[in-house]
Design a protein around this motif. Structure first.
Motif, PDB file in Angstrom:
ATOM      1  N   ILE A   1      -3.299  18.589 -37.009  1.00  0.00           N
ATOM      2  CA  ILE A   1      -4.112  19.782 -37.229  1.00  0.00           C
ATOM      3  C   ILE A   1      -3.892  20.810 -36.131  1.00  0.00           C
ATOM      4  O   ILE A   1      -3.838  22.012 -36.393  1.00  0.00           O
ATOM      5  CB  ILE A   1      -5.592  19.388 -37.372  1.00  0.00           C
ATOM      6  CG1 ILE A   1      -5.769  18.528 -38.649  1.00  0.00           C
ATOM      7  CG2 ILE A   1      -6.486  20.616 -37.442  1.00  0.00           C
ATOM      8  CD1 ILE A   1      -7.150  17.945 -38.826  1.00  0.00           C
ATOM      9  N   GLY A   2      -3.716  20.373 -34.888  1.00  0.00           N
ATOM     10  CA  GLY A   2      -3.423  21.301 -33.810  1.00  0.00           C
ATOM     11  C   GLY A   2      -3.806  20.733 -32.459  1.00  0.00           C
ATOM     12  O   GLY A   2      -4.612  19.808 -32.357  1.00  0.00           O
ATOM     13  N   TYR A   3      -3.189  21.260 -31.398  1.00  0.00           N
ATOM     14  CA  TYR A   3      -3.561  20.985 -30.002  1.00  0.00           C
ATOM     15  C   TYR A   3      -3.407  19.522 -29.594  1.00  0.00           C
ATOM     16  O   TYR A   3      -3.938  19.109 -28.561  1.00  0.00           O
ATOM     17  CB  TYR A   3      -5.007  21.433 -29.731  1.00  0.00           C
ATOM     18  CG  TYR A   3      -5.196  22.924 -29.748  1.00  0.00           C
ATOM     19  CD1 TYR A   3      -4.944  23.700 -28.615  1.00  0.00           C
ATOM     20  CD2 TYR A   3      -5.625  23.574 -30.901  1.00  0.00           C
ATOM     21  CE1 TYR A   3      -5.119  25.081 -28.633  1.00  0.00           C
ATOM     22  CE2 TYR A   3      -5.794  24.952 -30.926  1.00  0.00           C
ATOM     23  CZ  TYR A   3      -5.541  25.698 -29.784  1.00  0.00           C
ATOM     24  OH  TYR A   3      -5.712  27.051 -29.808  1.00  0.00           O
ATOM     25  N   SER A   4      -2.705  18.721 -30.362  1.00  0.00           N
ATOM     26  CA  SER A   4      -2.541  17.313 -30.026  1.00  0.00           C
ATOM     27  C   SER A   4      -1.124  17.033 -29.544  1.00  0.00           C
ATOM     28  O   SER A   4      -0.204  17.817 -29.793  1.00  0.00           O
ATOM     29  CB  SER A   4      -2.868  16.428 -31.233  1.00  0.00           C
ATOM     30  OG  SER A   4      -4.255  16.436 -31.494  1.00  0.00           O
ATOM     31  N   ASN A   5      -0.945  15.899 -28.874  1.00  0.00           N
ATOM     32  CA  ASN A   5       0.344  15.521 -28.312  1.00  0.00           C
ATOM     33  C   ASN A   5       0.847  14.210 -28.919  1.00  0.00           C
ATOM     34  O   ASN A   5       0.141  13.204 -28.909  1.00  0.00           O
ATOM     35  CB  ASN A   5       0.238  15.302 -26.798  1.00  0.00           C
ATOM     36  CG  ASN A   5      -0.201  16.548 -26.059  1.00  0.00           C
ATOM     37  OD1 ASN A   5       0.030  17.668 -26.507  1.00  0.00           O
ATOM     38  ND2 ASN A   5      -0.847  16.351 -24.925  1.00  0.00           N
ATOM     39  N   LYS A   6       2.056  14.277 -29.448  1.00  0.00           N
ATOM     40  CA  LYS A   6       2.841  13.079 -29.724  1.00  0.00           C
ATOM     41  C   LYS A   6       4.235  13.442 -29.226  1.00  0.00           C
ATOM     42  O   LYS A   6       5.167  13.664 -29.994  1.00  0.00           O
ATOM     43  CB  LYS A   6       2.860  12.731 -31.213  1.00  0.00           C
ATOM     44  CG  LYS A   6       3.610  11.432 -31.499  1.00  0.00           C
ATOM     45  CD  LYS A   6       4.215  11.421 -32.873  1.00  0.00           C
ATOM     46  CE  LYS A   6       5.216  10.308 -33.057  1.00  0.00           C
ATOM     47  NZ  LYS A   6       6.414  10.396 -32.194  1.00  0.00           N
ATOM     48  N   ALA A   7       4.365  13.535 -27.932  1.00  0.00           N
ATOM     49  CA  ALA A   7       5.518  14.209 -27.332  1.00  0.00           C
ATOM     50  C   ALA A   7       6.729  13.308 -27.136  1.00  0.00           C
ATOM     51  O   ALA A   7       7.794  13.796 -26.748  1.00  0.00           O
ATOM     52  CB  ALA A   7       5.114  14.822 -25.990  1.00  0.00           C
ATOM     53  N   HIS A   8       6.582  12.016 -27.407  1.00  0.00           N
ATOM     54  CA  HIS A   8       7.643  11.069 -27.061  1.00  0.00           C
ATOM     55  C   HIS A   8       8.127  10.306 -28.289  1.00  0.00           C
ATOM     56  O   HIS A   8       7.673  10.516 -29.403  1.00  0.00           O
ATOM     57  CB  HIS A   8       7.142  10.109 -25.983  1.00  0.00           C
ATOM     58  CG  HIS A   8       6.619  10.811 -24.775  1.00  0.00           C
ATOM     59  ND1 HIS A   8       7.442  11.457 -23.872  1.00  0.00           N
ATOM     60  CD2 HIS A   8       5.346  10.994 -24.330  1.00  0.00           C
ATOM     61  CE1 HIS A   8       6.708  11.993 -22.927  1.00  0.00           C
ATOM     62  NE2 HIS A   8       5.432  11.730 -23.179  1.00  0.00           N
TER      63      HIS A   8
ATOM     64  N   GLY B   1       0.499   7.981 -26.821  1.00  0.00           N
ATOM     65  CA  GLY B   1       1.393   7.619 -25.738  1.00  0.00           C
ATOM     66  C   GLY B   1       2.810   7.339 -26.211  1.00  0.00           C
ATOM     67  O   GLY B   1       3.074   7.106 -27.397  1.00  0.00           O
ATOM     68  N   ALA B   2       3.744   7.350 -25.253  1.00  0.00           N
ATOM     69  CA  ALA B   2       5.159   7.141 -25.559  1.00  0.00           C
ATOM     70  C   ALA B   2       5.352   5.837 -26.332  1.00  0.00           C
ATOM     71  O   ALA B   2       4.798   4.796 -25.977  1.00  0.00           O
ATOM     72  CB  ALA B   2       5.969   7.114 -24.272  1.00  0.00           C
ATOM     73  N   GLY B   3       6.143   5.911 -27.397  1.00  0.00           N
ATOM     74  CA  GLY B   3       6.445   4.732 -28.188  1.00  0.00           C
ATOM     75  C   GLY B   3       5.399   4.358 -29.211  1.00  0.00           C
ATOM     76  O   GLY B   3       5.575   3.370 -29.941  1.00  0.00           O
ATOM     77  N   THR B   4       4.301   5.115 -29.300  1.00  0.00           N
ATOM     78  CA  THR B   4       3.292   4.832 -30.322  1.00  0.00           C
ATOM     79  C   THR B   4       3.925   4.914 -31.708  1.00  0.00           C
ATOM     80  O   THR B   4       4.650   5.857 -32.023  1.00  0.00           O
ATOM     81  CB  THR B   4       2.125   5.821 -30.225  1.00  0.00           C
ATOM     82  OG1 THR B   4       1.435   5.601 -28.993  1.00  0.00           O
ATOM     83  CG2 THR B   4       1.152   5.640 -31.379  1.00  0.00           C
ATOM     84  N   THR B   5       3.653   3.924 -32.550  1.00  0.00           N
ATOM     85  CA  THR B   5       4.257   3.852 -33.876  1.00  0.00           C
ATOM     86  C   THR B   5       3.198   3.514 -34.913  1.00  0.00           C
ATOM     87  O   THR B   5       2.341   2.657 -34.676  1.00  0.00           O
ATOM     88  CB  THR B   5       5.378   2.803 -33.910  1.00  0.00           C
ATOM     89  OG1 THR B   5       6.460   3.252 -33.084  1.00  0.00           O
ATOM     90  CG2 THR B   5       5.909   2.589 -35.310  1.00  0.00           C
ATOM     91  N   THR B   6       3.268   4.205 -36.050  1.00  0.00           N
ATOM     92  CA  THR B   6       2.372   3.904 -37.160  1.00  0.00           C
ATOM     93  C   THR B   6       3.164   3.247 -38.276  1.00  0.00           C
ATOM     94  O   THR B   6       4.210   3.740 -38.676  1.00  0.00           O
ATOM     95  CB  THR B   6       1.714   5.179 -37.713  1.00  0.00           C
ATOM     96  OG1 THR B   6       2.707   5.986 -38.356  1.00  0.00           O
ATOM     97  CG2 THR B   6       1.063   5.985 -36.611  1.00  0.00           C
ATOM     98  N   SER B   7       2.650   2.145 -38.774  1.00  0.00           N
ATOM     99  CA  SER B   7       3.196   1.580 -40.005  1.00  0.00           C
ATOM    100  C   SER B   7       2.677   2.417 -41.171  1.00  0.00           C
ATOM    101  O   SER B   7       1.506   2.822 -41.191  1.00  0.00           O
ATOM    102  CB  SER B   7       2.752   0.128 -40.172  1.00  0.00           C
ATOM    103  OG  SER B   7       3.080  -0.344 -41.462  1.00  0.00           O
ATOM    104  N   ASN B   8       3.537   2.685 -42.141  1.00  0.00           N
ATOM    105  CA  ASN B   8       3.087   3.404 -43.331  1.00  0.00           C
ATOM    106  C   ASN B   8       3.473   2.694 -44.627  1.00  0.00           C
ATOM    107  O   ASN B   8       3.362   3.264 -45.706  1.00  0.00           O
ATOM    108  CB  ASN B   8       3.640   4.833 -43.335  1.00  0.00           C
ATOM    109  CG  ASN B   8       5.151   4.880 -43.459  1.00  0.00           C
ATOM    110  OD1 ASN B   8       5.853   3.919 -43.129  1.00  0.00           O
ATOM    111  ND2 ASN B   8       5.678   6.001 -43.925  1.00  0.00           N
ATOM    112  N   LEU B   9       3.898   1.426 -44.511  1.00  0.00           N
ATOM    113  CA  LEU B   9       4.352   0.672 -45.677  1.00  0.00           C
ATOM    114  C   LEU B   9       4.079  -0.803 -45.451  1.00  0.00           C
ATOM    115  O   LEU B   9       4.406  -1.351 -44.395  1.00  0.00           O
ATOM    116  CB  LEU B   9       5.855   0.906 -45.902  1.00  0.00           C
ATOM    117  CG  LEU B   9       6.540   0.114 -47.014  1.00  0.00           C
ATOM    118  CD1 LEU B   9       6.049   0.580 -48.381  1.00  0.00           C
ATOM    119  CD2 LEU B   9       8.066   0.265 -46.914  1.00  0.00           C
ATOM    120  N   ARG B  10       3.480  -1.449 -46.424  1.00  0.00           N
ATOM    121  CA  ARG B  10       3.251  -2.891 -46.333  1.00  0.00           C
ATOM    122  C   ARG B  10       4.546  -3.658 -46.534  1.00  0.00           C
ATOM    123  O   ARG B  10       5.439  -3.216 -47.272  1.00  0.00           O
ATOM    124  CB  ARG B  10       2.234  -3.319 -47.388  1.00  0.00           C
ATOM    125  CG  ARG B  10       0.821  -2.906 -47.090  1.00  0.00           C
ATOM    126  CD  ARG B  10      -0.118  -3.171 -48.241  1.00  0.00           C
ATOM    127  NE  ARG B  10       0.064  -4.495 -48.855  1.00  0.00           N
ATOM    128  CZ  ARG B  10      -0.910  -5.217 -49.366  1.00  0.00           C
ATOM    129  NH1 ARG B  10      -2.157  -4.774 -49.335  1.00  0.00           N
ATOM    130  NH2 ARG B  10      -0.659  -6.387 -49.925  1.00  0.00           N
TER     131      ARG B  10
END
Length: 397
Positions: free
Chosen positions: A250-257, A273-282
């Motif tokens: 939406i805005g003003y957020s960081n996912k810089a890595h 934080g660096a290396g943060t990962t989201t699963s989006n598929l089972r």
């Protein structure tokens, strides 16, 4: 004519955690927020009829004549034309639900007490389809459609800034629009599958790949070698790196890595934080179950792809991992190895496998103020009151 965008209680419940901190018309889908879209299409100022604790920051301005419109609905040509045809004290209804009304000040003020219907209003039926946010995942599901629509009206009759960097490669340059002050450095912009919009003073750094439809907001920064694709919106002043697909920040957020994020929605003032990962598929390719912010249970969707929904001011440490369909509330602080539960309440502090603790309000407010000051944005008394209200009225660990 005055525009008032109203939130129904049902919509505010369905769109948690993002509804906790904003009037719903301030949600971003496509390039602009819903409020920005209506303001453009009806050429009138917008105000908001929302939850009482948000009304100081998002006030309602009533006039002798008002267009009152459901804040979860995005405009299109047919709907705009139907609203413009309304006479005073007429309402536009679809399947028994109020879409919009043209009403005087007294009727506007009475709408909430009548559950956003009013017996004094003459009803006109609306039969055409609507573009509406009914759930959090509609934000990314509708993002491609809204991005294309917004690009058309935002670029119409205007000239794009010239691409000045000789080392940036473009495909289908006619569908790429640069606002004033955009800088690119040896990037690749491919608009063959959809338009690319780069907002004022946006920065696209060395080796970044952007594959449309994509919108990069004002003063947003795309890190070197990032890959942004598949109907993604990076809101204003956000910093984004790694790989991002079909997501809305939406805005003003960081996912810089580095790290992958797909089919996700991130609020404002978040930091991943660096290396943060989201699963989006089972792993079994089945429908994703989404954490339920109201009941701390799960809601089964028909979605094969669904990532994380993170409320404003939440943070996570390096290498954080989120399961598909995770909901994170407002102002949570997460860290450590392993997967978190599907539902993480607001003001949670802790790591996977351990009982979450309550993030103390005074520390949460202090952190929020530090982050906003880094963008030269004041953290106001209104903002403090809103976070304090959420802390006192929502479930915490």
């Amino acid at each position: 004519m005055n525009i008032v965008l109203f939130d129904t209680p049902q919509a505010r419940k369905a769109l948690r955690p993002f509804s906790y901190t904003r009037a719903l018309a301030q949600l971003r889908v496509g390039i602009g927020t819903i409020a920005e879209k209506w303001q453009h299409h009806l050429q009138a100022p917008c105000s908001f009829l929302t939850a009482p604790y948000l009304s100081e920051k998002f006030p309602c301005v009533a006039a002798p004549a008002n267009w009152c419109i459901d804040s979860t609905i995005c405009p299109d040509e047919a709907l705009v034309a139907a609203i413009k045809r309304l006479e005073i004290n007429q309402q536009l209804v679809k399947d028994g639900i109020l879409i919009a009304a043209c009403c005087d000040q007294a009727t506007l003020q009475a709408l909430p007490t009548h559950n956003f219907q009013h017996p004094a209003l003459k009803t006109k039926a609306y039969e055409r389809p609507l573009t509406q946010l009914n759930n959090n995942w509609d934000i990314f599901l509708l993002n491609a459609q809204e991005l294309n629509k917004d690009f058309a009206w935002m670029s119409q009759g205007r000239s794009t800034q010239r691409m000045s960097d000789p080392h940036t490669i473009t495909y289908n340059e006619a569908a790429i629009f640069l606002e004033e002050g955009v800088t690119t450095k040896a990037a690749l912009l491919n608009a063959e599958a959809g338009p690319i919009y780069l907002g004022k003073n946006a920065q696209i750094r060395e080796g970044a790949v952007i594959r449309g439809p994509v919108a990069i907001g004002e003063a947003a920064q795309i890190s070197a070698h990032a890959v942004i694709s598949n109907a993604t919106t990076v809101g204003p002043y956000a910093k984004v790196g790694g790989e991002v697909s079909n997501s809305v920040i939406i805005g003003y957020s960081n996912k810089a890595h580095a790290g992958f994020m797909g089919h996700s929605v991130i609020g404002e003032w978040c930091n991943l934080g660096a290396g943060t990962t989201t699963s989006n598929l089972r792993n079994d390719y089945g429908p994703v179950k989404v954490g339920d912010a109201q009941q701390e249970a799960v809601a089964t969707t028909d979605l094969q792809f669904c990532g994380v929904f993170m409320g404003d001011h939440s943070k996570c440490g390096i290498h954080t991992m989120f399961n598909a369909g995770t909901v994170v509330g407002v102002s949570s602080n997460l860290f450590g190895a392993g997967y978190f539960d599907k539902f993480i309440p607001s003001f949670a502090w802790g790591e996977p496998g351990e009982p979450l603790q309550t993030y103390r309000l005074e520390k949460a407010l202090e952190t929020a103020e530090k982050m906003t000051s880094r963008r030269q944005v004041p953290f106001t008394e209104q903002d403090k009151k809103i976070l304090s209200h959420i802390f006192l009225t929502t479930d915490r660990p």
